[in-house]
Enzyme design. Sequence first.
Site, mmCIF file in Angstrom:
data_model
loop_
_atom_site.group_PDB
_atom_site.id
_atom_site.type_symbol
_atom_site.label_atom_id
_atom_site.label_comp_id
_atom_site.label_asym_id
_atom_site.label_seq_id
_atom_site.Cartn_x
_atom_site.Cartn_y
_atom_site.Cartn_z
ATOM 1 N N SER A 124 0.850 -1.320 0.028
ATOM 2 C CA SER A 124 0.155 -0.224 0.181
ATOM 3 C C SER A 124 0.575 1.236 -0.104
ATOM 4 O O SER A 124 2.003 1.240 0.555
ATOM 5 C CB SER A 124 -0.860 0.117 1.174
ATOM 6 O OG SER A 124 -1.704 -1.081 1.303
HETATM 7 N N1 SAH Z 1 -1.220 -4.554 3.931
HETATM 8 C C1 SAH Z 1 -0.453 -4.769 2.943
HETATM 9 C C2 SAH Z 1 -1.463 -4.391 1.899
HETATM 10 C C3 SAH Z 1 -1.141 -5.827 0.740
HETATM 11 S S1 SAH Z 1 -2.446 -5.672 -0.478
HETATM 12 C C4 SAH Z 1 0.834 -4.158 2.916
HETATM 13 O O1 SAH Z 1 1.058 -3.443 3.833
HETATM 14 O O2 SAH Z 1 1.680 -4.421 1.832
HETATM 15 C C5 SAH Z 1 -3.625 -6.823 0.167
HETATM 16 C C6 SAH Z 1 -3.377 -8.050 0.565
HETATM 17 O O3 SAH Z 1 -4.546 -8.725 0.839
HETATM 18 C C7 SAH Z 1 -2.896 -8.966 -0.587
HETATM 19 O O4 SAH Z 1 -1.590 -9.344 -0.249
HETATM 20 C C8 SAH Z 1 -3.978 -9.880 -0.811
HETATM 21 O O5 SAH Z 1 -3.432 -11.351 -1.101
HETATM 22 C C9 SAH Z 1 -4.534 -10.151 0.617
HETATM 23 N N2 SAH Z 1 -5.920 -10.413 0.663
HETATM 24 C C10 SAH Z 1 -7.099 -10.387 -0.072
HETATM 25 N N3 SAH Z 1 -7.889 -11.063 0.202
HETATM 26 C C11 SAH Z 1 -7.738 -11.519 1.521
HETATM 27 C C12 SAH Z 1 -8.385 -12.448 2.240
HETATM 28 N N4 SAH Z 1 -9.748 -13.099 2.129
HETATM 29 N N5 SAH Z 1 -7.743 -13.032 3.357
HETATM 30 C C13 SAH Z 1 -6.489 -12.448 3.694
HETATM 31 N N6 SAH Z 1 -5.734 -11.941 2.666
HETATM 32 C C14 SAH Z 1 -6.360 -11.582 1.710
#
Ligand code: SAH
Length: 206
Positions: free
Chosen positions: A55
């Site tokens: 993000s």
């Molecule tokens: N908080 C992260 C943002 C990553 S993007 C950071 O700081 O880098 C969002 C993430 O959510 C992705 O890795 C994706 O695989 C995950 N995601 C999406 N749906 C999900 C679910 N149902 N359970 C767990 N993770 C999920």
Amino acid sequence: MRKQLVEALRQRGISDDAVLAAIGAVPRHFFLDKAFEEHAYEDKPFPIGNKQTISQPFTVAYQSALLEIRPGDRVLEIGTGSGYQAAILAALGAQVFTVERQEMLFHKTQDLLARLKFKTIRCFFRDGMLGLPEHAPFNKIVVTAGAINVPESLLEQLAPMGILVIPVGKEEQQMMRIWRTERNTFKTESLDIFRFVPFLGGVERK
Ligand code: SAH
């Protein structure tokens, strides 16, 4: 470079000093692929593999501020991704439980956080739609992927007076902050518009 990022975030309206201090303390360049390392302190999202992104620092700061973290809070993060948001929550003094649905990312980030000695972060390979019932209740829950609706399971796993921060919507998402009140009702606040990768059900094995 980290100081400049903190200044840029302050200019964009982030005023929570604890959050800005955490952004100033956590080395974001460890959470990006080598190819983007030199851009680590720009206020931009970047690909982290498996079609996911780390993000944008503004988004991380915005969600972290909404959570009003107190040291010792039990915080559930859905969507571990790069681990950067989890690291910021840990720097704010939270006890972090973070859930990722992609097995490769889960392993990669769990290893990274261990190497960086974040002892107050626990990683789980799981479908975050279901939350983490065996460790509930949580003082705070944050979803870092765009959700179509607010999963009932996450509301259930919120402690009394707890806060859930979740971006809701399809193409773009409206940030929602939901409080569990003393009388066990829920109060919702609708905030700004963001674009997240989708919140998907089920897990993805490598
Ligand atoms: N908080 C992260 C943002 C990553 S993007 C950071 O700081 O880098 C969002 C993430 O959510 C992705 O890795 C994706 O695989 C995950 N995601 C999406 N749906 C999900 C679910 N149902 N359970 C767990 N993770 C999920």
